[in-house]
Design a protein around this motif. Sequence first.
Motif, PDB file in Angstrom:
ATOM      1  N   SER A   1     -37.236 -30.336 -15.875  1.00  0.00           N
ATOM      2  CA  SER A   1     -36.381 -31.033 -16.929  1.00  0.00           C
ATOM      3  C   SER A   1     -36.102 -30.296 -17.545  1.00  0.00           C
ATOM      4  N   SER A   2     -37.081 -29.483 -18.202  1.00  0.00           N
ATOM      5  CA  SER A   2     -37.316 -28.096 -18.952  1.00  0.00           C
ATOM      6  C   SER A   2     -36.184 -26.781 -18.746  1.00  0.00           C
ATOM      7  N   ILE A   3     -36.760 -26.635 -17.204  1.00  0.00           N
ATOM      8  CA  ILE A   3     -36.032 -25.275 -16.595  1.00  0.00           C
ATOM      9  C   ILE A   3     -34.474 -25.767 -16.423  1.00  0.00           C
ATOM     10  N   ARG A   4     -34.158 -26.720 -15.895  1.00  0.00           N
ATOM     11  CA  ARG A   4     -32.910 -27.833 -15.762  1.00  0.00           C
ATOM     12  C   ARG A   4     -32.010 -27.543 -17.098  1.00  0.00           C
ATOM     13  N   GLU A   5     -33.038 -28.156 -17.350  1.00  0.00           N
ATOM     14  CA  GLU A   5     -31.961 -28.371 -19.127  1.00  0.00           C
ATOM     15  C   GLU A   5     -31.779 -26.814 -19.890  1.00  0.00           C
ATOM     16  N   ASN A   6     -32.477 -25.659 -19.541  1.00  0.00           N
ATOM     17  CA  ASN A   6     -32.744 -24.498 -19.583  1.00  0.00           C
ATOM     18  C   ASN A   6     -30.991 -23.738 -19.437  1.00  0.00           C
ATOM     19  N   ARG A   7     -30.823 -24.423 -18.103  1.00  0.00           N
ATOM     20  CA  ARG A   7     -30.534 -23.024 -17.011  1.00  0.00           C
ATOM     21  C   ARG A   7     -28.894 -23.837 -17.452  1.00  0.00           C
TER      22      ARG A   7
END
Length: 495
Positions: free
Chosen positions: A10-16
């Motif tokens: 979810s942190s990767i996704r939020e970043n993207r």
Amino acid sequence: MEATNNSTISSIRENRIQKLNDLTDKGINPYPYSYDKNISAAELQKKYKELAAGEETTDTYNVAGRVMAIRNTGMFIDLMDPSGKIQIFSHKENLEPDKMAIIKMLDVGDIVGFSGDVRRTPRGELSIKAKDVKLLSKSLLPLPEKFHGLTDVEIRYRQRYVDMIMNPEVRDTFRKRSLIIQKIREYLCAQGFLEVETPMLHVQAGGASARPFETYHNTLDMHMVLRIAPELHLKRLLVGGVSEKLFEMNRNFRNEGIDTRHNPEFTMIELYQAYVDYNDMMVLLENLVSSVAQDVLGTMVIEYQGQKINLTPPWDRKTMLGAIKEFTGIDFNEYLTVEEAAKQAEKLGIEVEENDSWGKILDKIFEERVEPKLVQPVHILDYPRDISPLAKVHRDNPRLTERFETRINGWEISNAFSELTDPIDQRNRFEAQAREKAMGDEEACGIDEDFICALEHGMPPAGGMGIGIDRLVMLLTNSPSIRDVIAFPTMRPRA
RNA sequence: GGGCUCGUAGCGCAGUUGGUAGCGCAGGAGACUCUUAAUCUUUUGGUCGUGGGUUCGAGUCCCACCGGGCCCA
């Protein structure tokens, strides 16, 4: 599927997603409509094969594909398309600052188009010196690790798209599958066969021995089944005279176990040719399979899991009784009653069930004692009558039928008959099947009255054959499991 | 249906005799700038498939279940 129910993802996704918003603020659509790609990676590699290290050209191309690696903070990008890989060289000398900013925002997994000149770097990697960049699709989820890739078979099957992104050999297998099917179609059409379609939804399962999937039609208020074989409808077409040669290549459904050679839905070709018999089917199969192998692999001698298999025609032929005698020493021409046959089977340590017929017993012995020994292609001829309800009685032996199954690597690759065209005999065979069904054989087929009605209108003598496409693809792609050649194999949903 | 076996971070994997979990890649921050598994510094991230049990204490031992894989019927 909830793919984001954990903190790393979810942190990767939020970043993207933040990058998505930033791009949108700059007036850039991260999911645009098209791109003028004008060359593939492989075409470039081929065309500039001779370009020396350090050489630059002024030839400009637009390439597009998925970002698979980013090095030197975006200076080098590996771009992958279905044909292969091309490196992108992006340097601020060649790119406007706003374009450079987009490159800095790229992630592994993004689909991107680059425009620029062809050059080969001093280290020898053919590259596109980017002058322009266009984001074509922003990826939000990370790909597996670049070096080891994806190996977990469960995820490979459940998320085949990730498997395909990470494993080039998987893409190759499915391309070969497509090519094999195309070549089969071309071969048959060139021989004058007409491709037809018959129903998948049947009122009654028939044309094979298997348990069907059951379903229901609301408007007709009717129980239906998914077909286990197209045979009985294809024969109706032969009665109708649409063509003297026809075939259907499509899915069948059998409500049975799953293993390395069985998937509940699988692809089969069934073909029928009027005025010929099973001998002609053997020749047709040999020519078809060997020519497809030649076309797709460039050879008729294939290697499957370390075993050389020679598909060059003609293939060996053995009668079923002859093969059993060869591998067990028992001549079942001398044991013609069920009781005698059962006794011989038990001597071989093969379990016989109460209602097993003479043919069923022989079939069991064959499967256990003969089949595993067969590697090279071989046609097994003349199956017992009681296990072959759709085949014509053998012209020389009333206990047998004119039926053959072709084995390659021990697997059943084809099943073919001199088709039973006698409506009276067909009814008798169906009735025998119905009795077996009544005695508890769930795979036995029932009586298809309309099919008999069709036969009573007269069906030309014909040879017919079914060919298991998935197994053929397994052999030609050296795949150990049927799940390696079916893109989306049947799986239980994850808990 | 039976036997064997696997499930630890997004992925690839460690985890000792039972003492509350590590490595690499990916991700974040920074450096570097002709690299290619780039490199260097730094850093986030875990209901150890699920549920029980044994135990002072379980990723680890036991049981059941869930989801895979291989072999057999």
